[in-house]
Design a protein around this motif. Structure first.
Motif, short mmCIF file in Angstrom:
data_model
loop_
_atom_site.label_atom_id
_atom_site.label_comp_id
_atom_site.label_asym_id
_atom_site.label_seq_id
_atom_site.Cartn_x
_atom_site.Cartn_y
_atom_site.Cartn_z
N SER A 267 113.76 -1.75 -50.11
CA SER A 267 112.83 -2.74 -49.59
C SER A 267 112.79 -2.78 -48.06
CB SER A 267 113.22 -4.13 -50.10
OG SER A 267 114.42 -4.55 -49.46
N TYR A 268 111.91 -3.66 -47.55
CA TYR A 268 111.84 -3.88 -46.11
C TYR A 268 113.04 -4.68 -45.59
CZ TYR A 268 107.56 -1.57 -44.79
OH TYR A 268 106.64 -0.60 -44.48
N PHE A 269 113.84 -5.28 -46.47
CA PHE A 269 115.11 -5.85 -46.03
C PHE A 269 116.00 -4.72 -45.50
CE2 PHE A 269 113.73 -8.83 -49.43
CZ PHE A 269 113.61 -9.97 -48.65
N PHE A 270 116.00 -3.61 -46.20
CA PHE A 270 116.72 -2.41 -45.77
C PHE A 270 116.14 -1.86 -44.47
CE2 PHE A 270 116.25 2.36 -46.44
CZ PHE A 270 117.45 2.70 -45.84
N ILE A 271 114.83 -1.70 -44.44
CA ILE A 271 114.20 -1.14 -43.24
C ILE A 271 114.46 -2.00 -42.02
CG2 ILE A 271 111.95 -0.62 -42.18
CD1 ILE A 271 110.95 0.15 -44.97
N SER A 272 114.30 -3.32 -42.16
CA SER A 272 114.47 -4.20 -41.00
C SER A 272 115.90 -4.20 -40.49
CB SER A 272 114.04 -5.62 -41.35
OG SER A 272 114.87 -6.19 -42.35
N THR A 273 116.86 -3.90 -41.36
CA THR A 273 118.27 -3.86 -40.95
C THR A 273 118.55 -2.70 -40.01
OG1 THR A 273 118.96 -4.89 -43.03
CG2 THR A 273 120.66 -3.71 -41.77
N PHE A 274 117.90 -1.56 -40.25
CA PHE A 274 118.19 -0.35 -39.48
C PHE A 274 117.03 0.08 -38.58
CE2 PHE A 274 120.85 -0.28 -43.28
CZ PHE A 274 122.11 -0.15 -42.69
N ILE A 275 116.03 -0.78 -38.45
CA ILE A 275 114.85 -0.38 -37.67
C ILE A 275 115.18 -0.15 -36.20
CG2 ILE A 275 114.07 -2.75 -37.15
CD1 ILE A 275 111.84 0.30 -38.06
N ASP A 276 116.09 -0.94 -35.64
CA ASP A 276 116.43 -0.74 -34.24
C ASP A 276 117.04 0.64 -34.01
OD1 ASP A 276 115.48 -3.25 -33.71
OD2 ASP A 276 117.40 -4.12 -33.12
N ASP A 277 117.87 1.10 -34.95
CA ASP A 277 118.46 2.44 -34.84
C ASP A 277 117.35 3.49 -34.74
OD1 ASP A 277 120.92 1.27 -35.10
OD2 ASP A 277 121.42 2.22 -37.02
N HIS A 278 116.34 3.33 -35.57
CA HIS A 278 115.28 4.34 -35.61
C HIS A 278 114.39 4.28 -34.38
CE1 HIS A 278 115.56 6.02 -39.83
NE2 HIS A 278 116.51 5.10 -39.80
N VAL A 279 114.02 3.08 -33.95
CA VAL A 279 113.20 2.98 -32.74
C VAL A 279 113.96 3.52 -31.55
CG1 VAL A 279 112.02 1.41 -31.17
CG2 VAL A 279 111.83 1.06 -33.64
N ASN A 280 115.24 3.21 -31.44
CA ASN A 280 116.04 3.74 -30.33
C ASN A 280 116.20 5.26 -30.42
OD1 ASN A 280 116.77 1.63 -28.52
ND2 ASN A 280 118.13 0.78 -30.08
N PHE A 281 116.38 5.77 -31.62
CA PHE A 281 116.46 7.22 -31.82
C PHE A 281 115.22 7.92 -31.28
CE2 PHE A 281 115.16 10.65 -34.82
CZ PHE A 281 116.18 11.57 -34.59
N HIS A 282 114.06 7.37 -31.60
CA HIS A 282 112.82 7.97 -31.13
C HIS A 282 112.60 7.71 -29.63
CE1 HIS A 282 111.56 9.29 -35.05
NE2 HIS A 282 111.75 8.08 -35.55
N ALA A 283 112.90 6.52 -29.18
CA ALA A 283 112.72 6.23 -27.76
C ALA A 283 113.58 7.13 -26.90
CB ALA A 283 113.05 4.76 -27.48
#
Length: 291
Positions: A267-283
């Motif tokens: 779910s998006y509960f999972f996504i929202s937990t790790f979203i910062d990791d992914h945005v930072n990875f790409h940034a």
């Protein structure tokens, strides 16, 4: 290609704006919507672009409303671009009979079967939408479309891996949440590929991340990050992260990080937990430095 777009909503968030647009797609033959989050930095100059591809049944709004990605995107100065998941409103017989095929289930392929000829989400994501962002006035002065990365969830995670691997020169980094890693051998993928591409499994290989990793021949290898939850009910049958892990090991593709997150679901509960990791990875990949 027409470059006119209509803004249909705007919501301020973290000193930036989520803006939703509608345009006529010549590739898909229908009106399409997409949403852009403009970080505050876009008011001062062009910012890099991070595309997000959503999963089955989703529109462009699910990620924008549920992920919480805007907080870190605002802090890092990265725009988020979220397209819809399929053509809509074409009235193709059977297009809405099931949730995992047809409307809301484009699978980011270019269909070759005549009935589904409008289902060309691969070309829409790779060609038409970036061209629109380069040319249309709301974006030309704010988005650096030539500095881009891509990520997604489930069907969209599959799409991000496929699009990124097939166009390695165009994307600085690739990531996915709970992707369908080996769709040629997963029920969702088999159904979609049979319907859109026909029975010839050789034609399926161009849209399977495991096949693309094994056959990857490009000089530039975008870094890959994949997160999957151990409590995801689709883990073993539909997602098969072990298949992608094996393909990466066999091919020596690097850098690639595959993580199993204990206790998390689809779910998006999972996504929202790790979203910062992914945005930072790409940034980090887009901006050339870590925060």
């Amino acid at each position: 290609m027409a470059t006119s777009v209509e803004e249909i909503s705007a919501n301020r968030q973290f000193d930036g704006f989520n803006r939703r647009y509608k345009h006529r797609s010549s590739v898909l033959g229908c009106d399409m919507t997409f949403t852009v989050y403009f970080p505050p930095a876009a008011e001062k100059g062009k910012v890099p672009v991070l595309y997000y591809l959503s999963g089955l049944t989703c529109t462009d709004e699910n990620f924008i409303q549920k992920s919480g990605a805007q907080r870190m995107a605002a802090a890092r100065g990265v725009a988020l671009v979220a397209p819809d998941t399929s053509p809509r409103g074409l009235g193709v017989e059977g297009e809405a009979e099931s949730w995992d095929f047809g409307v809301g289930a484009g699978f980011y392929v270019n269909a070759t079967q005549e009935k589904w000829r409008a289902w060309r989400m691969y070309d829409y994501v790779v060609e038409e939408l970036p061209a629109l962002l380069r040319a249309a006035s709301p974006f030309a002065s704010t988005l650096d479309v030539d500095l881009a990365s891509i990520f997604g969830h489930s069907m969209g995670g599959h799409g991000a891996l496929v699009v990124g691997l097939k166009n390695a020169q165009a994307y600085r980094s690739i990531s996915a949440f709970a992707p369908i890693c080996n769709p040629m051998n997963a029920p969702w993928g088999v159904k979609a590929f049979t319907g859109y591409l026909g029975a010839d499994k050789e034609a399926w290989k161009q849209y399977d991340a495991c096949e693309l990793v094994r056959g990857f021949a490009g000089e530039t290898k975008p870094p890959i990050l994949v997160d999957t939850g151990s409590a995801d009910k689709f883990l073993e049958v539909q997602l098969q992260p072990q298949a992608l892990e094996g393909a990466i090991k066999d091919s020596g593709y690097s850098p690639a990080t595959l993580r199993m997150q204990e206790g998390y679901d689809h779910s998006y509960f999972f996504i929202s937990t790790f979203i910062d990791d992914h945005v930072n990875f790409h940034a980090d990949a887009l901006l050339g430095h870590k925060a």
